[in-house]
Scaffold this active site. Structure first.
Site, PDB file in Angstrom:
ATOM      1  N   LYS A   1       0.880  -1.176   0.000  1.00 28.22           N
ATOM      2  CA  LYS A   1       0.000   0.000   0.000  1.00 28.22           C
ATOM      3  C   LYS A   1       0.906   1.211   0.000  1.00 28.22           C
ATOM      4  CE  LYS A   1      -1.827  -1.553   3.936  1.00 28.22           C
ATOM      5  NZ  LYS A   1      -3.262  -1.414   3.818  1.00 28.22           N
TER       6      LYS A   1
ATOM      7  N   THR B   1      -8.987  -0.850   0.800  1.00 23.20           N
ATOM      8  CA  THR B   1      -9.550  -1.787  -0.180  1.00 23.20           C
ATOM      9  C   THR B   1      -8.555  -2.917  -0.442  1.00 23.20           C
ATOM     10  OG1 THR B   1      -8.733  -0.293  -1.910  1.00 23.20           O
ATOM     11  CG2 THR B   1     -11.098  -0.220  -1.408  1.00 23.20           C
TER      12      THR B   1
HETATM   13  C1  PLP Z   1      -5.929  -1.493  -3.850  1.00 25.14           C
HETATM   14  C2  PLP Z   1      -4.770  -0.648  -4.126  1.00 25.14           C
HETATM   15  C3  PLP Z   1      -4.389   0.330  -3.203  1.00 25.14           C
HETATM   16  C4  PLP Z   1      -5.107   0.555  -1.897  1.00 25.14           C
HETATM   17  O1  PLP Z   1      -4.527  -0.257  -0.890  1.00 25.14           O
HETATM   18  P1  PLP Z   1      -4.842   0.004   0.644  1.00 25.14           P
HETATM   19  O2  PLP Z   1      -4.216  -1.180   1.323  1.00 25.14           O
HETATM   20  O3  PLP Z   1      -6.321   0.004   0.805  1.00 25.14           O
HETATM   21  O4  PLP Z   1      -4.203   1.279   1.018  1.00 25.14           O
HETATM   22  C5  PLP Z   1      -3.286   1.108  -3.499  1.00 25.14           C
HETATM   23  N1  PLP Z   1      -2.590   0.937  -4.629  1.00 25.14           N
HETATM   24  C6  PLP Z   1      -2.917  -0.009  -5.530  1.00 25.14           C
HETATM   25  C7  PLP Z   1      -2.101  -0.150  -6.769  1.00 25.14           C
HETATM   26  C8  PLP Z   1      -4.019  -0.830  -5.313  1.00 25.14           C
HETATM   27  O5  PLP Z   1      -4.347  -1.750  -6.224  1.00 25.14           O
END
Ligand code: PLP
Length: 809
Positions: free
Chosen positions: A542, A650
């Protein structure tokens, strides 16, 4: 359309010829990918046409999702899946001696977003089309999206990502739909007869050119539109005088300034960026989108006093909040509605999603600069605010409240307040987040507007995050329960009947191992690090941010390292800690965390005393394609944000859907994951959001005192600066300070002990393979609840009031 192999083969050969005068033998991979994608776009064109035609003919209500970011990733495979021809295409290309995967590989990953917020917008677009809902995206066609991250000497280095260097086969430039955007000048009211009329003069204009990308639905004929705006010099007005009189450079300067607006995506995540160019970007795409939406509805002769019967505008975070004022401007200045009529319809049309409670992320603009750049909009916002403040006083007689709720206060324009006042719906993105908005952060507004606030927990499209990224698991699920879940993702729950089925559980294990082998190979190819697919893959991917607490993970790794080195009786089950994350270029602390992860990797991976037990891997350049590779290989999903800080998350849902066990704080949607899978299928630790918020307000947490009382943790923290890590003792001084002098704002130390215990629990559970596999299965089975199809169905019904359309029937 009935597709056949022959048709695909012939079509492809023809495209190569018409676009490049080449055949398969002498075309480059990029040319093949472009020609093939072009063919696939052709296959979508009939649906695209019919969808637009039907929306127009039936005058159905349409939603326009305004977002500064759309992190759409690659589109070729997604479109093949949605058309239902991925196997057929593969076979057709095989017949021609080609590998579809190669074409998929060379497609650039369209990184028009930072992280979760932009990816959410992309998942929502996918679900809108899949559900046959009339909904489109409006955003910016950044020439340079998210930077490409390289790691040099353990540090992040930002490189430009020229994703538009080659023609982008999914977009269609619509020059004839260009819009003029006005900046600067002066605005005032003038008396004309008995009426007051707004005058805006001496402004300059920039041309907004739309590039449309078709958004295919899943096995239906719906094809919606993602309209991305590109800024260009307005050649009608732009300096021909200068040009003709030989001042070539000056005339080119105008072109350059205009093009600057859609040049780059701001690579910030969760911090406000108060630069004038950012405000310009926001107005640029908001104005272009609204003008084009209203032009369309003017053409189909909609009565703008009832615009809310035809149009819903969604404001994704505060970035497009100017939509409220811009809609007012158009309705009043161009379509001659009076204030009351315009305001009534504006608030019925607009809806706003709040994505964060973090103060530093709330957008505010200095009123003086705002007024200079957007004088007419500023007038309108002042008037909205004047009326709003009057109402507060009339109802509450409370000037403090006016100060807190005012849209313009202390010389600043507050975008969140504008969005709330101008919308009929304000939603948070997970139950806890919405609760905090209603009872704390936005309590004044919730009291003032009962019923306006509601929750819509985020979601992810299972078509990308399961069907596309984890084929083996998809096939197993279909073997077990059929494919009704593909249309109706909650049907994944049918997998629960296999909880005790040894055969299915062992197949789940096999698939996970296969995915781990693939990721291990990738890691070896890219990083020359050997990782053991039988170790626990513990994954933290993330954006890097203080609140996401990659530092907590690092401290745990350091703790294990020290214990393995110093205590001969200490032993652990082998683990591979995998990180991938970008840091905002100006976020010094986050960049140090990247250096720390890589330093730990160098130290540990090369130390034979520990490297059969721990490995630490940092995968460069996290983006959607990387996420699709990494997440299916996870055993453990790290979701360890400081409680109350991660509005939803997410990433957590993607991991769950791929059968990882979540190691989490009670934050964002983690809480909802816990409720779905039950306490025994998730590992929870740490402070609750109430405890965190209480510590903030009472100032009762003192990290220096905490360290005095916790010697073992204190010693661990010292290793950051005592030379243990094999780098200069000043290297991680800032991180050390953050934990000590700066009072550990994100409670890394406070949560450390519980985190270690939770990790020990993970290890114990993992050793019992059968039980672990059962937990994986429960997670997969319950993950359908987080399909963005469900989220979007709720937005459609409860916020937008739009209905599904069957296209072509
Ligand atoms: C899903 C996604 C995120 C969000 O990740 P979180 O763990 O919710 O912060 C960020 N970057 C990419 C490329 C993603 O696919």
């Amino acid at each position: 359309m009935e597709f056949t192999k022959e048709m695909i083969k012939n079509g492809f050969a023809l495209k190569l010829k018409s676009l490049y005068s080449k055949d398969l033998k002498n075309a480059s991979d990029i040319q093949k990918y472009i020609a093939f994608s072009n063919l696939i776009r052709d296959y979508m064109s009939e649906g695209w046409f019919e969808t637009n035609q039907q929306y127009k003919d039936k005058k159905v209500k349409q939603v326009y999702y305004l977002s500064m970011e759309f992190l759409i990733g690659k589109l070729l495979e997604k479109n093949l899946i949605n058309l239902g021809i991925s196997d057929l295409a593969k076979e057709a290309l095989e017949d021609m001696g080609m590998d579809l995967d190669l074409l998929i590989k060379v497609e650039p990953d369209a990184g028009l977003g930072n992280g979760g917020l932009g990816r959410l917008a992309a998942c929502f677009m996918d679900s809108l089309a899949a559900l046959g809902l009339p909904g489109h995206g409006c955003g910016i066609r950044y020439k340079y999206g998210m930077f490409r991250q390289e790691i040099k000497d353990g540090y992040q280095v930002e490189m430009p990502d020229p994703w538009l260097k080659e023609p982008y086969p999914w977009e269609v430039r619509k020059e004839n739909r260009s819009i003029k955007i006005r900046f600067g000048g002066t605005a005032y009211m003038k008396e004309v007869g008995n009426e007051l009329e707004a005058v805006h003069e001496n402004y300059y204009t920039v041309k907004a050119v739309p590039y449309d990308i078709p958004l295919s639905g899943y096995l239906n004929k719906t094809v919606n539109t993602l309209r991305l705006w590109s800024s260009e010099a307005d050649t009608d007005e732009f300096d021909f005088q200068n040009f003709n009189s030989g001042n070539y450079l000056q005339s080119v300067e105008g072109k350059y300034t205009a093009e600057l607006i859609s040049q780059v995506l701001y690579p910030d995540d969760s911090t406000e960026n108060g630069r004038q160019l950012r405000l310009k970007q926001e107005y640029f795409f908001v104005s272009a989108s609204l003008q084009s939406i209203l032009n369309y509805h003017r053409e189909v002769k909609v009565d703008f006093k009832h615009l809310d019967d035809y149009v819903a505008i969604h404001i994704n975070d505060t970035h497009p909040a100017l939509a409220v004022a811009e809609l007012m401007r158009i309705l009043m200045d161009e379509d001659e509605l009076n204030w009351k009529e315009a305001w009534d319809v504006t608030t019925k049309v607009c809806a706003y999603t709040n994505h964060t409670i973090m103060a530093e992320a709330l957008e505010k603009w200095p009123a003086s600069g705002f007024k200079r750049l957007l004088p007419r909009l500023f007038m309108i916002i002042e008037e909205i605010n004047r009326r709003f403040c009057q109402e507060i006083i009339a109802r509450h007689g409370d000037w403090d409240r006016v100060g807190r709720m005012s849209i313009i206060e202390n010389g600043m324009v507050k975008m969140a307040n504008l969005a709330i006042v101008g919308s009929h719906s304000v939603n948070g993105v997970a139950a806890l987040h919405t609760e905090i908005l209603k009872t704390k952060e936005l309590k004044d507004f919730n009291d003032f507007y009962p019923g306006k606030f509601n929750n819509k927990t985020n979601g992810i499209t299972h078509r990308r995050w399961l069907i596309k990224s984890n084929r083996a698991l998809t096939n197993l699920i279909i073997d077990c329960i059929g494919d009704s879940w593909v249309r109706n993702p909650k049907d994944l729950e049918k997998m629960m009947i296999f909880k005790k089925d040894k055969d299915v559980l062992s197949k789940i294990e096999d698939i996970k191992r296969e995915n781990k082998v693939k990721l291990a190979k990738y890691i070896f190819d890219k990083k020359e690090i050997v990782v053991d697919p039988d170790s626990i893959f513990d994954i933290h991917v993330k954006r890097i941010h203080g609140y996401k607490r990659q530092l907590l993970n690092c401290l745990h790794i350091l703790y294990l390292y020290k214990k393995l080195k110093n205590d001969k009786n200490f032993d652990i089950y082998p683990r591979t800690f995998i990180f991938s994350a970008k840091a905002a270029p100006a976020y010094v602390f986050a960049k140090k965390i990247i250096k720390l992860i890589n330093t730990l990797g160098d130290l540990i991976n090369n130390d034979p005393e520990v490297n059969d037990k721990i490995k630490v891997v940092f995968i460069d350049n996290y983006n959607v394609s990387k996420a699709e590779k990494i997440i299916p290989a996870a055993d453990v999903s790290e979701q360890i944000s400081t409680a109350s800080k991660e509005a939803s998350g997410t990433g957590n849902m993607k991991f769950m859907m791929n059968g990882a066990i979540t190691l989490a704080t009670l934050d964002g949607a983690n809480i909802e994951i816990k409720e779905l899978v039950g306490d025994e299928n998730i590992i929870i630790f740490g402070l609750t959001s109430e405890e965190v918020l209480k510590f903030y307000s009472s100032h009762k947490y003192n990290s220096v005192n905490f360290l005095k009382e916790n010697q073992e943790i204190a010693e661990l923290v010292e290793t950051l600066v005592d030379g243990t890590l094999g780098v200069s003792i000043t290297e991680f001084g800032e991180i050390y300070k953050e934990l000590t002098e700066k009072n550990d704002y994100y409670f890394v130390l406070k949560d450390f002990k519980e985190y270690v215990k939770a990790q020990e629990k993970i290890e114990k559970l993992y050793k019992n393979k059968d039980k672990w596999a059962k937990k994986c299965l429960v997670n997969i089975a319950m993950s359908g609840h987080f399909s963005s199809d469900n989220t979007i169905a709720k937005y459609a019904q409860e916020i937008w009031n739009i209905k599904g359309e069957k296209i072509g029937e």
